[in-house]
Motif scaffolding. Structure first.
Motif, mmCIF file in Angstrom:
data_model
loop_
_atom_site.group_PDB
_atom_site.id
_atom_site.type_symbol
_atom_site.label_atom_id
_atom_site.label_comp_id
_atom_site.label_asym_id
_atom_site.label_seq_id
_atom_site.Cartn_x
_atom_site.Cartn_y
_atom_site.Cartn_z
ATOM 1 N N ASP A 82 0.831 -1.205 0.000
ATOM 2 C CA ASP A 82 0.000 0.000 0.000
ATOM 3 C C ASP A 82 0.866 1.254 0.000
ATOM 4 O O ASP A 82 2.017 1.248 0.445
ATOM 5 C CB ASP A 82 -0.922 0.017 1.226
ATOM 6 C CG ASP A 82 -0.144 0.030 2.537
ATOM 7 O OD1 ASP A 82 0.109 1.122 3.073
ATOM 8 O OD2 ASP A 82 0.242 -1.057 3.008
ATOM 9 N N TYR A 163 -6.421 0.512 2.985
ATOM 10 C CA TYR A 163 -7.186 0.690 1.751
ATOM 11 C C TYR A 163 -8.260 1.761 1.922
ATOM 12 O O TYR A 163 -8.511 2.564 1.023
ATOM 13 C CB TYR A 163 -7.828 -0.629 1.323
ATOM 14 C CG TYR A 163 -6.860 -1.718 0.954
ATOM 15 C CD1 TYR A 163 -5.653 -1.438 0.327
ATOM 16 C CD2 TYR A 163 -7.154 -3.052 1.219
ATOM 17 C CE1 TYR A 163 -4.772 -2.447 -0.019
ATOM 18 C CE2 TYR A 163 -6.275 -4.072 0.872
ATOM 19 C CZ TYR A 163 -5.083 -3.756 0.258
ATOM 20 O OH TYR A 163 -4.210 -4.757 -0.088
ATOM 21 N N ASN A 255 -5.042 0.727 -5.811
ATOM 22 C CA ASN A 255 -4.084 0.438 -4.759
ATOM 23 C C ASN A 255 -2.875 -0.257 -5.384
ATOM 24 O O ASN A 255 -3.000 -0.906 -6.422
ATOM 25 C CB ASN A 255 -4.695 -0.470 -3.692
ATOM 26 C CG ASN A 255 -5.641 0.289 -2.781
ATOM 27 O OD1 ASN A 255 -5.312 1.369 -2.309
ATOM 28 N ND2 ASN A 255 -6.820 -0.263 -2.552
#
Length: 339
Positions: A82, A163, A255
């Motif tokens: 991430d 996320y 992402n």
């Protein structure tokens, strides 16, 4: 004197041999926990002769470990899943900028850190899923999740999940903090349940009837297409539809998995070679075939389970702009009561 000199020469030869052996390794700190990545490491070793030594764990744990190890850290590469943790590691001085013509040529500029501390190597679109038997007018944008007509229907992950923080940060970069505060507050009002579980759990929530709409990364759904899921029957899966949001404006949020060279990397050149290898045609195809992800390098073919979702317009916002808004995103989510 002769024996002493011979002993010294023997020691020198031994040390030289050890140095050469050490030069043929790279120490990877990775929060990617996919068994399919084993092929990436073995293929890199086969191509270069460089052994990949791995320490795997949660991204935050690895960051804390690198910080505690300081200048003596054996880490050469930090790899995570991430933007939030990549940006955090860079801000803490745990990564170093690098110059690589290969990385610059193959990784699009918006998928790189502005200071070249990290690069993205694979992508997952964060999209909307819905129950086709219950929802006749599915949301077409992230903003639509705030509409009153979806009250009590939305399943989504917690505010502490990276996320969730990433999508909120991206929306802040596009729309401004005030607008996203209103959005987040309204979405909380539409929750079908308190945020819980991972992305697969959101899809299971649709299958079980607990919610009608959910947000998930594409690769979780593609994995179910390819492997199945013990809690989702084929009939339930057939009733789950999907929408790539915001196709008329900003595009679907992406992402990424990415990595950078550790600030105190003892095998810096090998670390750069490893990152460059991750942009190769072979590695990029494997991200898609092995883990149902989208390649970061343009023009690389998709696995059938990924291609099945169709063509879409991705959000090409600079990842550095998302990283710059993560702190504001956390504040917005907390103020909205997003648990």
């Amino acid at each position: 004197m002769t024996r002493t000199l011979a002993a010294l020469l023997g020691t020198a030869i031994t040390l030289s041999t050890l140095t050469a052996a050490q030069a043929q390794e790279v120490n990877l700190y990775s929060s990617r926990h996919y068994d399919t990545d084993e092929r990436l490491y073995s293929d890199f070793t086969a191509a270069t002769g460089i052994t990949v030594n791995r320490i795997e764990g949660n991204g935050d744990e690895l960051i804390a470990r690198m910080q505690a190890e300081g200048a003596n850290s054996p880490a050469d590469v930090f790899l995570t899943v991430d933007t939030v943790r990549l940006a955090r590691a860079a801000a803490m001085g745990l990564l170093q900028p690098i110059e690589s013509a290969i990385l610059e040529a193959r990784v699009p500029a918006y998928l790189q850190d502005d200071d070249n501390n990290w690069f993205a190597f694979s992508q997952r679109a964060r999209i909307l899923f819905y129950d086709k038997t219950e929802v006749t007018n599915p949301p077409q944008s992230y903003q639509d999740l705030a509409k009153p007509e979806y009250a009590g229907q939305v399943c989504i992950r917690s505010a502490t999940n990276v996320y969730t923080q990433n999508i909120a940060a991206a929306l802040i970069a596009h729309l401004g903090e005030a607008a996203v505060q209103d959005w987040a507050t309204a979405v909380v009002g539409n929750f079908a349940r308190a945020p819980q579980g991972g992305d697969t759990d959101q899809l299971r929530g649709i299958a079980s009837g607990e919610c009608n709409i959910a947000m998930s990364n594409t690769y979780y759904y593609s994995r179910i297409i390819r492997e199945g899921d013990s809690q989702i029957t084929p009939e339930q899966l057939a009733n789950i539809g999907w929408v790539f949001p915001n196709q008329n404006d900003i595009g679907a949020h992406m992402n990424v998995s990415g990595g950078g060279v550790a600030a105190n990397a003892p095998n810096r050149e090998n670390a750069i070679k490893f990152l460059e290898y991750l942009t190769s045609e072979q590695a990029q195809q494997y991200f898609s075939a092995g883990n149902d992800e989208y390649p970061a390098v343009p023009g690389v073919g998709l696995a059938p389970s990924v291609a099945a979702l169709g063509i879409f317009r991705p959000d090409t916002i600079d990842l550095s702009d998302i990283a710059a808004n993560v702190e504001a995103a956390v504040k917005v989510l907390n103020n909205a009561g997003w648990q």
